[in-house]
Scaffold this motif. Structure first.
Motif, PDB file in Angstrom:
ATOM      1  N   LEU A  44       0.906  -1.218  -0.004  1.00  0.00           N
ATOM      2  CA  LEU A  44       0.031  -0.010   0.001  1.00  0.00           C
ATOM      3  C   LEU A  44       0.801   1.239  -0.180  1.00  0.00           C
ATOM      4  O   LEU A  44       0.534   2.427  -0.782  1.00  0.00           O
ATOM      5  CB  LEU A  44      -0.901  -0.072   1.238  1.00  0.00           C
ATOM      6  N   ILE A  45       1.958   1.204   0.698  1.00  0.00           N
ATOM      7  CA  ILE A  45       2.700   2.405   0.985  1.00  0.00           C
ATOM      8  C   ILE A  45       3.582   2.587  -0.413  1.00  0.00           C
ATOM      9  O   ILE A  45       3.630   3.662  -0.941  1.00  0.00           O
ATOM     10  CB  ILE A  45       3.954   2.023   1.923  1.00  0.00           C
ATOM     11  N   ALA A  46       4.023   1.613  -0.981  1.00  0.00           N
ATOM     12  CA  ALA A  46       4.745   1.509  -2.342  1.00  0.00           C
ATOM     13  C   ALA A  46       3.875   2.041  -3.408  1.00  0.00           C
ATOM     14  O   ALA A  46       4.061   3.120  -4.345  1.00  0.00           O
ATOM     15  CB  ALA A  46       5.045   0.189  -2.628  1.00  0.00           C
ATOM     16  N   ALA A  47       2.583   1.756  -3.539  1.00  0.00           N
ATOM     17  CA  ALA A  47       1.497   2.194  -4.470  1.00  0.00           C
ATOM     18  C   ALA A  47       1.167   3.530  -4.177  1.00  0.00           C
ATOM     19  O   ALA A  47       1.185   4.508  -5.309  1.00  0.00           O
ATOM     20  CB  ALA A  47       0.414   1.411  -4.144  1.00  0.00           C
ATOM     21  N   ARG A  48       0.878   4.094  -2.855  1.00  0.00           N
ATOM     22  CA  ARG A  48       0.673   5.530  -2.826  1.00  0.00           C
ATOM     23  C   ARG A  48       1.809   6.546  -3.030  1.00  0.00           C
ATOM     24  O   ARG A  48       1.779   7.360  -3.767  1.00  0.00           O
ATOM     25  CB  ARG A  48       0.183   5.680  -1.406  1.00  0.00           C
ATOM     26  N   ASP A  49       3.006   6.123  -2.773  1.00  0.00           N
ATOM     27  CA  ASP A  49       4.263   6.786  -3.008  1.00  0.00           C
ATOM     28  C   ASP A  49       4.497   7.117  -4.699  1.00  0.00           C
ATOM     29  O   ASP A  49       5.120   8.103  -4.956  1.00  0.00           O
ATOM     30  CB  ASP A  49       5.490   6.071  -2.371  1.00  0.00           C
ATOM     31  N   LYS A  50       4.005   5.956  -5.198  1.00  0.00           N
ATOM     32  CA  LYS A  50       4.025   6.011  -6.680  1.00  0.00           C
ATOM     33  C   LYS A  50       2.962   6.954  -7.337  1.00  0.00           C
ATOM     34  O   LYS A  50       3.375   7.503  -8.727  1.00  0.00           O
ATOM     35  CB  LYS A  50       4.262   4.641  -7.240  1.00  0.00           C
ATOM     36  N   GLY A  51       1.999   7.212  -6.653  1.00  0.00           N
ATOM     37  CA  GLY A  51       1.055   8.163  -7.042  1.00  0.00           C
ATOM     38  C   GLY A  51      -0.300   7.379  -7.398  1.00  0.00           C
ATOM     39  O   GLY A  51      -1.284   7.972  -7.987  1.00  0.00           O
ATOM     40  N   ALA A  52      -0.602   6.092  -6.795  1.00  0.00           N
ATOM     41  CA  ALA A  52      -1.847   5.333  -7.029  1.00  0.00           C
ATOM     42  C   ALA A  52      -2.885   6.074  -6.525  1.00  0.00           C
ATOM     43  O   ALA A  52      -2.711   6.564  -5.183  1.00  0.00           O
ATOM     44  CB  ALA A  52      -1.557   3.997  -6.958  1.00  0.00           C
ATOM     45  N   GLU A  53      -4.147   5.881  -7.009  1.00  0.00           N
ATOM     46  CA  GLU A  53      -5.410   6.661  -6.354  1.00  0.00           C
ATOM     47  C   GLU A  53      -6.325   5.425  -5.872  1.00  0.00           C
ATOM     48  O   GLU A  53      -6.944   5.565  -4.816  1.00  0.00           O
ATOM     49  CB  GLU A  53      -6.150   7.626  -7.340  1.00  0.00           C
ATOM     50  N   TYR A  54      -6.211   4.181  -6.455  1.00  0.00           N
ATOM     51  CA  TYR A  54      -6.808   3.127  -6.210  1.00  0.00           C
ATOM     52  C   TYR A  54      -5.969   2.012  -5.958  1.00  0.00           C
ATOM     53  O   TYR A  54      -4.957   1.787  -6.477  1.00  0.00           O
ATOM     54  CB  TYR A  54      -7.996   2.881  -7.160  1.00  0.00           C
TER      55      TYR A  54
END
Length: 361
Positions: free
Chosen positions: A300-310
């Motif tokens: 989850l952290i990796a995804a959000r750091d990359k810019g994911a919204e969903y």
């Protein structure tokens, strides 16, 4: 020396000793942290080649992101110091777990890497199969000999890659059928396998002329009184066109869902993401069922750091995922590939209310 000073000196020396011990003392834990994410609709950073390449079939333009996520894990031979483990426990972007939860007892780095590579290859195959089934594109499934036990009854008679057509005249359509037929025998009795040798098993069109009958004398299983032939059945698929998934230095089975979605998007006239940034994780089987994975918090952290919204979250990981969801990231509960495709329809149209949520029961 006054008693008070002596006491303070002794306490100071004891504290120094404890600090030194905490730095030197190794503890049986493994550390996880957020790893790289890869857009299955994009290209590989190192080579610039597409993550998914489809040839022999019409493909369509895509946009946005369908990112698979990874976790960085310390090696099987690494053990952190006590102080390092404590610091890790206090940080929000490091997960410290018992070593045996990640690496079975006695597993080496080489064995772990081999297992991860095999699981990754299997997830690629299942992703292709699930994606084509989702699109009603025919897939040919064959039951094969995956491996032969050294010194077992089948050594020298059956070989990895042989296609299993029948056992004792009964047509084989699943891996479980092989064991069921063999166990109808008592140890020491003969089981007759009808196979297509591995050199000809890759032919998409079955040819009875290629079939051979091989008689195997069963043996007793080491753990119980049942018959075995010393093979591991596997599944092999033949696709009507070529699908290549070309990521390097990635292992494990957790990218299956996102690979399948990437394939579906490329083969679908509709741009499934509508330009949105979607990330996710989850194993997938041939029928499209999505299974749980480890290290969800780090992903989850990796995804959000990359810019994911969903973030597409396996249903069985929802409870854990909701305990530490990064701000701005919407968790989407996913049970199967069809549900994930439907969720993309809602994301593309902006209908957040229609998304299955990890927060709902």
């Amino acid at each position: 020396m006054p008693r008070r000073s002596a006491t303070m000196l002794a306490a100071t020396l004891l504290l120094i000793g404890l600090l030194c011990a905490s730095v030197l003392m190794k503890v049986p834990f493994t550390e996880m942290s957020p790893g790289p994410t890869y857009n299955t609709l994009g290209t590989q950073d190192k080579t610039g080649t597409p993550v998914i390449t489809i040839t022999g079939r019409e493909t369509y333009p895509t946009s946005g992101h369908l990112n698979m996520t990874t976790v960085q894990v310390t090696g099987a031979n690494y053990q952190p110091s006590l102080i390092s483990a404590i610091v890790g426990w206090m940080r929000g972007d490091v997960l410290v777990v018992p070593h045996d939860n990640v690496y079975p007892k006695g597993q080496t780095d080489q064995e772990a890497q081999q297992q991860n590579a095999e699981e990754f290859a299997s997830s690629e195959d299942s992703a292709k199969t699930a994606a084509l089934k989702q699109l009603d594109i025919p897939v040919t499934t064959q039951i094969i000999v995956s491996s032969v036990t050294a010194g077992g009854p089948s050594e020298g008679k059956l070989h990895a890659g042989d296609r299993i057509v029948a056992v004792d005249g009964v047509a084989i359509n699943s891996r479980s059928q092989v064991a069921e037929q063999v166990m109808k025998h008592k140890p020491g009795e003969n089981a007759v396998f009808t196979v297509v040798p591995h050199a000809k098993a890759a032919d998409a069109t079955p040819d009875p002329a290629n079939e051979q009958q091989v008689t195997i004398t069963t043996a007793k299983a080491p753990d119980e009184d049942r018959a075995i032939v010393g093979i591991t059945p596997g599944v092999d698929h033949t696709y009507p066109f070529k699908i290549d998934i070309g990521l390097q230095d990635v292992g494990g089975p957790s990218a299956g869902l996102m690979f399948a979605l990437g394939i579906v998007d490329k083969l679908t006239p509709t741009d499934l993401t509508g330009g949105k940034f979607v990330a996710g994780t989850g194993t997938i089987d041939d029928d499209g069922t999505v299974g749980p994975i480890g290290g969800i918090q780090m992903k989850l952290i990796a995804a959000r750091d990359k810019g994911a919204e969903y973030f597409f979250t396996p249903a069985d990981n929802c409870t854990e995922a909701t305990k530490g969801t990064p701000s701005g990231l919407t968790l989407v509960k996913v049970e199967n590939l069809a549900g994930a495709v439907k969720a993309l329809d809602s994301i593309r149209s902006g209908d957040k209310a229609a998304l299955p949520s990890c927060n709902s029961k």
